[in-house]
Design a protein around this motif. Structure first.
Motif, PDB file in Angstrom:
ATOM      1  N   ALA A  15     -16.335 -19.876  42.728  1.00 20.88           N
ATOM      2  CA  ALA A  15     -17.769 -20.165  42.711  1.00 20.88           C
ATOM      3  C   ALA A  15     -18.495 -19.220  41.761  1.00 20.88           C
ATOM      4  CB  ALA A  15     -18.350 -20.043  44.117  1.00 20.88           C
ATOM      5  N   ARG A  70     -21.073 -10.843  45.949  1.00 31.61           N
ATOM      6  CA  ARG A  70     -21.039 -12.199  45.404  1.00 31.61           C
ATOM      7  C   ARG A  70     -19.819 -12.996  45.835  1.00 31.61           C
ATOM      8  NH1 ARG A  70     -23.104 -13.252  39.693  1.00 31.61           N
ATOM      9  NH2 ARG A  70     -23.424 -15.216  40.738  1.00 31.61           N
ATOM     10  N   GLY A  73     -19.634 -11.963  50.256  1.00 29.07           N
ATOM     11  CA  GLY A  73     -20.862 -11.751  51.018  1.00 29.07           C
ATOM     12  C   GLY A  73     -20.871 -10.484  51.853  1.00 29.07           C
ATOM     13  N   GLN A  96     -23.930 -16.094  58.052  1.00 28.09           N
ATOM     14  CA  GLN A  96     -22.795 -16.978  58.313  1.00 28.09           C
ATOM     15  C   GLN A  96     -23.212 -18.426  58.019  1.00 28.09           C
ATOM     16  OE1 GLN A  96     -19.733 -15.789  59.279  1.00 28.09           O
ATOM     17  NE2 GLN A  96     -20.610 -13.753  59.032  1.00 28.09           N
ATOM     18  N   PRO A  97     -22.247 -19.314  57.775  1.00 32.16           N
ATOM     19  CA  PRO A  97     -22.592 -20.711  57.458  1.00 32.16           C
ATOM     20  C   PRO A  97     -23.421 -21.407  58.535  1.00 32.16           C
ATOM     21  CG  PRO A  97     -20.267 -20.312  57.015  1.00 32.16           C
ATOM     22  CD  PRO A  97     -20.814 -19.082  57.677  1.00 32.16           C
ATOM     23  N   GLY A 101     -29.868 -20.218  55.993  1.00 29.60           N
ATOM     24  CA  GLY A 101     -29.648 -19.623  54.687  1.00 29.60           C
ATOM     25  C   GLY A 101     -28.212 -19.226  54.428  1.00 29.60           C
ATOM     26  N   GLY A 102     -27.332 -19.517  55.370  1.00 25.22           N
ATOM     27  CA  GLY A 102     -25.935 -19.137  55.231  1.00 25.22           C
ATOM     28  C   GLY A 102     -25.164 -20.097  54.339  1.00 25.22           C
ATOM     29  N   LYS A 103     -24.170 -19.556  53.652  1.00 24.47           N
ATOM     30  CA  LYS A 103     -23.311 -20.349  52.774  1.00 24.47           C
ATOM     31  C   LYS A 103     -21.863 -20.101  53.151  1.00 24.47           C
ATOM     32  CE  LYS A 103     -26.362 -19.789  48.830  1.00 24.47           C
ATOM     33  NZ  LYS A 103     -26.491 -19.200  47.510  1.00 24.47           N
ATOM     34  N   LEU A 104     -21.036 -21.080  52.880  1.00 25.86           N
ATOM     35  CA  LEU A 104     -19.606 -20.943  53.088  1.00 25.86           C
ATOM     36  C   LEU A 104     -19.020 -20.175  51.913  1.00 25.86           C
ATOM     37  CD1 LEU A 104     -17.380 -21.802  55.045  1.00 25.86           C
ATOM     38  CD2 LEU A 104     -17.019 -23.813  53.624  1.00 25.86           C
ATOM     39  N   ASN A 106     -16.401 -19.230  49.189  1.00 22.42           N
ATOM     40  CA  ASN A 106     -15.385 -19.966  48.450  1.00 22.42           C
ATOM     41  C   ASN A 106     -14.008 -19.410  48.806  1.00 22.42           C
ATOM     42  OD1 ASN A 106     -13.516 -20.312  46.115  1.00 22.42           O
ATOM     43  ND2 ASN A 106     -15.222 -21.535  45.344  1.00 22.42           N
ATOM     44  N   SER A 176     -30.877 -14.150  59.882  1.00 24.45           N
ATOM     45  CA  SER A 176     -30.390 -14.552  58.568  1.00 24.45           C
ATOM     46  C   SER A 176     -29.406 -13.572  57.951  1.00 24.45           C
ATOM     47  CB  SER A 176     -31.571 -14.741  57.617  1.00 24.45           C
ATOM     48  OG  SER A 176     -32.228 -13.513  57.418  1.00 24.45           O
TER      49      SER A 176
END
Length: 194
Positions: A15, A70, A73, A96-97, A101-104, A106, A176
């Motif tokens: 990513a 990056r 996280g 956390q996802p 606002g959390g993202k998985l 990569n 968050s």
């Protein structure tokens, strides 16, 4: 190879490919200068020592402040209480996802990150054994510095990951971001909203 599976060790699946390649370049550069510097570039130990230390410092900074944040996280730092002089490690993780606002993360970034994080101290430890076996104690000082820097980052990110998983379970969906502090051996967790 048209559809590689997620988590495959292929930097093109990252990513953040520029961050990943820079991270891996810093990790490899110090080892390569140490190993090949005397064979290819110069036999001057002082020059190899200085270049390796500068590369290790750049790797330490980049991993701690940029790549960790990056790619997986995670971030850590050390705070000193000015009144008492006590040192506290602070661990921060991205949401956390399942949090707002959390993202998985990569899978490829995660595999590269943890593999490089654990392999480099192991390689420096092997080089320490080689330096001891060959009775090259002056080279052992350089390897000892490399071990201190790489093991510090490895331990800090391992703790940070462990605390982020625990904080994520405690506050799933409520906040968050997660922040954990290791205060004098006792773990105190707290969650904060950014």
């Amino acid at each position: 190879m048209d559809n590689p599976t997620p988590g495959t060790l292929n930097w093109r699946l990252s990513a953040h490919p520029i961050t990943l390649v820079t991270f891996l370049a810093f990790r490899a550069a110090s080892l390569l200068i140490y190993l090949l510097g005397g064979l290819i570039f110069t036999t001057n130990f002082v020059l190899i020592f200085i270049i390796t230390i500068l590369l290790l410092a750049a790797d330490f900074y980049y991993l701690k402040n940029i790549a960790g944040r990056r790619l997986v996280g995670l971030r850590w730092w050390n705070e000193v209480n000015p009144q008492t002089g006590d040192s506290h490690w602070v661990f921060e993780s991205a949401p956390q996802p399942n949090e707002p606002g959390g993202k998985l993360v990569n899978a490829t970034d995660k595999r590269f990150f943890w593999l490089a994080l654990y392999c480099q101290p192991a390689l420096w430890a092997a080089l320490a054994i080689v330096a001891l076996a060959r009775l090259r104690f002056i080279w052992l000082t350089l390897v000892a510095i490399a071990l201190v820097l790489t093991v510090t980052n490895t331990l800090a990110f391992s703790r940070c990951d462990r605390f982020s998983q625990a904080s994520g379970l405690m506050g799933s969906g409520l906040y968050s971001a997660s922040l954990a502090r290791n205060v004098g051996g006792a773990l105190v967790s707290r969650l904060f909203n950014r």
